[in-house]
Design an enzyme around this catalytic site. Structure first.
Site, short mmCIF file in Angstrom:
data_model
loop_
_atom_site.label_atom_id
_atom_site.label_comp_id
_atom_site.label_asym_id
_atom_site.label_seq_id
_atom_site.Cartn_x
_atom_site.Cartn_y
_atom_site.Cartn_z
N GLU A 1 34.14 32.95 55.06
CA GLU A 1 33.93 31.46 54.65
C GLU A 1 34.51 30.85 56.27
OE1 GLU A 1 34.81 28.00 51.69
OE2 GLU A 1 36.25 29.51 51.49
N HIS A 14 30.04 32.70 41.34
CA HIS A 14 31.43 32.31 42.01
C HIS A 14 31.51 30.90 41.66
CE1 HIS A 14 32.92 32.09 46.44
NE2 HIS A 14 33.55 31.10 45.65
#
Length: 572
Positions: free
Chosen positions: A213, A30
């Site tokens: 998130e 990521h």
């Protein structure tokens, strides 16, 4: 006195964990390449292209120290990206990241890029992807980092814009492994991009998506059930839904967690009472990986993220190892390459004494001895002895002592009736792959001869040249028995010896290298004396007169190192 001793012990444990984190092989899953654009590089590229950024390098660095939320960060992020205009700009951006990642011992990096950010400014898609890809090729050559690209769709734009981007990518599908979804999450659910994800997966691209998130667990459910993603990027909001956690654990869906990003963008502060939840996720059985997201903006690269999580949550060596293993297992590499990197990770653990050595021995020597000769029979009996005691014997097995070793290993690992009088070359694929793993001589074993999963083929496919194959030999075992030989054997000995001498400098344990005394003792000691080799390096070589002598020393060392590894796990 006890308090002082305890304090020293705790300090040593902390330093040991820090050293382990810095050195352990890592995979980064990521990372946004635009998010690695450091202020110095941004201003340098801007000057080259005649693009003026407001402020100075220092003022930009100060602006990156804190953000109110995700959008506050994105505004600065897109401003900095305006300097990226030419293929060499994207090359420099990627190459700079890879050079930095090498310091953190990143072995594999699957890297996001945002073509829409650049295309809407008039930068052709080809310019973006060609510059990034060319740097990945050079980075693999220069830093041995296996890099690949994941193309992201900007979720604040329309699905039609994402489809147009996918069409632009068609001529470059050989350079891209997957598609992702990033930018502002709130108000842009995964289901908005259902069609383009179906199109992308039909083209063979692997789907991933940022979810959970800032938005809630429902975005993660959508990413799984509508987009059919293979990984969830971030995913920390799953903790709000026990049923979702249960599913993620059951299906072992990887979560690419980014601790410093969650801290800088106030995710921890707004949703988790300010606490770092990395270990909490791991302890629930979730397939957690640690990554850096946008390190030039969030205060640290991948090692910094590991160190932060360890300091704030009490991660142990065992936890860090598990997270790194999760990461390599969650890459989009072919299985055979995953196994290679997982072995590198295990080798690191063994070298540092955090895991017991595998019960294996590498035996090698000259190609000269013919079947039936004294030298051939000594090597054959040595391999047979070790195989009969449960050791994996690592060897190339094509002629001379290597063929003797292969034959002896097969005889010791199977019934005598099956292999009596049979040369190693006639044992067949099943017998060979079961008792002997080859790491040498690609010209002798054609690629199609042995099935995937055989160590020889793994090393052959990964290794780029003879030097790397010799390096692989040093990775194959902690114990070496070396018979007489010429330039090839000497090269292999030097590679293993050098690797062994370096290990203590990194806090590791050296190999045990046993040399056949009648051949090696006098010439080697004369050589080391004449060339003034350090006595501590010479002491790494042990001379033996029989395989039984080497076996006894190895068995004792195995027992001691196994106990030490068990104690290490108990303490750390």
């Amino acid at each position: 006195v006890l308090t002082k001793l305890t304090g020293v012990q705790e300090m040593n444990q902390a330093e040991r964990l820090k050293s382990y984190i810095k050195g352990v092989p890592k995979a980064e899953l990521h990372l946004h390449i635009e998010g690695t654009l450091e202020p110095e590089l941004a201003f340098r590229i801007g000057e080259r292209n005649g693009v003026r950024l407001e402020g100075t390098v220092e003022s930009h660095r100060k602006r990156r120290q804190s953000f109110k939320d995700l959008q506050d960060f994105l505004d600065l992020y897109y401003e900095a990206c305006s300097v990226l205009q030419k293929e060499e700009d994207f090359y420099d951006l990627m190459y700079s990241y890879l050079r930095r990642a090498a310091v953190d011992n990143v072995f594999v990096a699957e890297i996001f890029f945002d073509p829409q950010t650049h295309v809407e400014r008039g930068v052709p898609f080809d310019v973006v992807v060609n510059g990034l890809h060319r740097a990945l090729v050079d980075g693999y050559r220069d830093f041995s980092i296996k890099g690949s690209l994941i193309m992201c769709f900007l979720r604040h734009l329309s699905e039609e814009a994402a489809i147009e981007t996918l069409e632009q990518a068609r001529p470059h599908l050989d350079k891209i492994v997957g598609v992702g979804l990033d930018s502002g999450e709130l108000g842009n659910p995964p289901k908005k991009f259902e069609r383009v994800y179906k199109m992308a997966t039909n083209l063979g691209l692997k789907p991933v998506a940022h979810a959970g998130e800032e938005a809630g667990p429902d975005y993660i459910w959508e990413a799984l059930d509508v987009l059919h993603v293979k990984r969830i990027d971030h995913g920390v909001q799953c903790l709000k839904d026990p049923r979702l956690v249960e599913r993620l654990v059951s299906e072992q869906v990887p979560l690419t967690v980014c601790p410093l990003s969650n801290q800088k963008l106030q995710v921890y502060a707004r949703y988790f009472g300010g606490r770092n939840i990395t270990k909490e996720l791991l302890d629930k059985g979730l397939r957690v990986t640690i990554n850096s997201d946008d390190p030039a903006y969030f205060g640290g690269y991948i090692t910094d993220n590991f160190l932060s999580a360890a300091a704030e949550t009490g991660l142990t060596v065992k936890d860090v190892y598990a997270i790194c293993r999760n990461a390599f297992s969650s890459t989009f590499l072919p299985q055979i390459e995953k196994e290679h990197y997982l072995r590198e990770l295990e080798h690191f653990n063994v070298a540092l004494g955090c895991a017991a050595p595998p019960r294996s021995i590498s035996i090698f020597g000259s190609r000269s001895p013919q079947p039936g000769s004294e030298a051939y029979e000594i090597a054959r009996e040595a391999a047979k002895l070790f195989a009969s005691r449960g050791f994996r014997v690592v060897n190339g097995g094509y002629s001379g002592i290597m063929e003797a070793t292969s034959q002896g290993a097969a005889e010791g690992g199977t019934s005598r009736d099956q292999t009596k009088g049979t040369s190693a070359s006639k044992l067949g694929e099943a017998g060979f792959s079961r008792v002997v793993q080859g790491v040498l001589s690609p010209s002798v074993f054609p690629q199609e001869r042995y099935p995937l999963g055989n160590d020889f083929l793994t090393h052959l496919m990964i290794a780029r040249d003879i030097h790397q194959r010799t390096h692989c030999l040093a990775r194959a075992s902690e114990y070496f028995l070396i018979f007489g030989g010429t330039i090839g054997t000497i090269t292999e000995l030097m590679a293993v010896w050098f690797d062994s001498a370096l290990r203590p400098l990194c806090g590791g344990k050296p190999h045990r290298i046993f040399l056949w005394r009648p051949y090696w003792e006098k010439p080697l000691l004369d050589f080391t004396a004449a060339t003034r080799v350090y006595s501590e390096d010479v002491a790494l070589l042990e001379f033996v007169d029989s395989a039984e002598e080497a076996l006894n020393l190895i068995e004792k060392d195995l027992e001691e190192r196994t106990k030490a590894a068990e104690l290490s796990h108990a303490v750390h």
